[in-house]
Design an enzyme around this catalytic site. Sequence first.
Site, short mmCIF file in Angstrom:
data_model
loop_
_atom_site.label_atom_id
_atom_site.label_comp_id
_atom_site.label_asym_id
_atom_site.label_seq_id
_atom_site.Cartn_x
_atom_site.Cartn_y
_atom_site.Cartn_z
N ILE A 12 0.84 -1.20 0.00
CA ILE A 12 0.00 0.00 0.00
C ILE A 12 0.88 1.25 0.00
CG2 ILE A 12 -1.71 1.31 1.35
CD1 ILE A 12 -2.76 -1.50 2.31
N THR B 287 -4.19 5.51 7.54
CA THR B 287 -5.09 4.49 6.98
C THR B 287 -4.58 3.09 7.33
OG1 THR B 287 -3.87 4.54 4.89
CG2 THR B 287 -5.87 5.88 5.01
N ARG C 128 -3.57 1.44 10.95
CA ARG C 128 -4.39 0.99 12.08
C ARG C 128 -4.39 2.09 13.12
NH1 ARG C 128 -6.64 -2.13 9.30
NH2 ARG C 128 -6.89 -4.38 9.58
N ASP D 273 -8.72 7.36 9.02
CA ASP D 273 -9.69 6.37 8.54
C ASP D 273 -9.84 5.23 9.55
OD1 ASP D 273 -11.45 5.27 6.56
OD2 ASP D 273 -9.89 3.83 6.00
N GLU E 65 -11.64 1.25 17.55
CA GLU E 65 -12.81 1.56 16.73
C GLU E 65 -13.88 0.47 16.83
OE1 GLU E 65 -10.54 1.68 12.92
OE2 GLU E 65 -11.93 0.11 12.25
N HIS F 58 -13.32 3.93 8.38
CA HIS F 58 -12.55 2.77 7.90
C HIS F 58 -13.00 2.35 6.49
CE1 HIS F 58 -10.09 -0.91 9.44
NE2 HIS F 58 -9.93 -0.74 8.14
N GLY G 232 -10.91 2.36 3.77
CA GLY G 232 -9.74 2.11 2.91
C GLY G 232 -10.01 1.19 1.73
N SER G 233 -10.60 0.04 1.99
CA SER G 233 -10.78 -0.94 0.90
C SER G 233 -12.20 -0.92 0.36
CB SER G 233 -10.46 -2.34 1.43
OG SER G 233 -11.36 -2.69 2.47
C1 DGY Z 1 -7.85 -4.78 6.06
O1 DGY Z 1 -8.07 -5.54 5.12
O2 DGY Z 1 -7.10 -5.07 6.98
C2 DGY Z 1 -8.55 -3.48 6.05
O3 DGY Z 1 -8.28 -2.69 7.12
C3 DGY Z 1 -10.03 -3.65 5.84
O4 DGY Z 1 -10.21 -2.95 4.70
#
Ligand code: DGY
Length: 326
Positions: free
Chosen positions: A165, A243, A245, A269, A274, A292, A294-295
């Site tokens: 990432i 983004t 943790r 995010d 959380e 959250h 991100g994905s």
């Molecule tokens: C993950 O895959 O660990 C993400 O935080 C969830 O999108």
Amino acid sequence: MQPQAKTNLLLTRRLPPNVMARARRDYALVGPEPGDLPWPRERLIAALAQANPQAVLCAPGDVFDGATIAAMPPSVRILATFSAGTDHIDLEAARGRGLVVTNAPDVLTEATAELTLALILAAARRLGEGERLVRSGAWQGWTPTQLLGLRVSGKRLGILGMGRIGRALARMARGLGMEVHYHNRRRLDPALEEGAIHHAEAESMLSAIDILALTAPGSEALRHWLNAERIALLPRGAIVVNTGRGSLVDDAALIAALRSGHVAYAGLDVYDGEPALHPGYLDLPNVVLLPHLGSATVETRDAMGFRALDNLDAFFAGADPPDRVA
Ligand code: DGY
């Protein structure tokens, strides 16, 4: 010939429709109907006992700590998570019980890097404040000094965690003319570095950048990595986005820095503990807060689910699952 009995699979969460369809086609879904949110631990343990599954497909937020893993019925052989992150699973406890664990890496790289870039831009250009102003009805028109933010082009970006990432973010940031710095356990191969400047010490990176992006996974070693001492090394007016943790950030320290202006803007995010978040963020105008995401794209969530199912398919076909983490 007798049709082969399907393997019993417990889903702890409702997954995207295409993933649910494939799971239903190839497995016998057992146990209570999953919902969107995690079951509390007692309910999760009860669901496992009721379903007696051979496989479990879980997601971030589900608590697979030592106690849950110890309480799993012996039928469970594999736990696949619908995530790259595995910090909701006690991998040591899983290994101790002989439970195979897989994650779903790679497929969320671009989406998470995009969201990180979006947060950098949203924080620097004050998009949250702008949106709130328009929605409030209080906007009276363009002014030469209204909501002035910071340009990100040409700025120096520091990335903590130059994994997939981080590297995708670096590529995107270069497209905006940013100079990329990174701090990582190991220096990357020059081909992967693509010109990014490595800092063996976090401290040297922090004083050389304008924007800090945390894309590292959560771990005990990195707990509260961004603390008051490290924040003090950033130049005044820096931007911080996370983004990775929530546990990477000492919230009280970041909130103090956002209040004093030492950190001008932040974009978050993910949060320590959380979905609860430090209440100190809520009345700060200079932080953009996302749930959250991100994905969270249609393509990515399908790919994450398919990757989790690929791992289960491989395991039950007698192969080593490709994304085995325990
Ligand atoms: C993950 O895959 O660990 C993400 O935080 C969830 O999108």
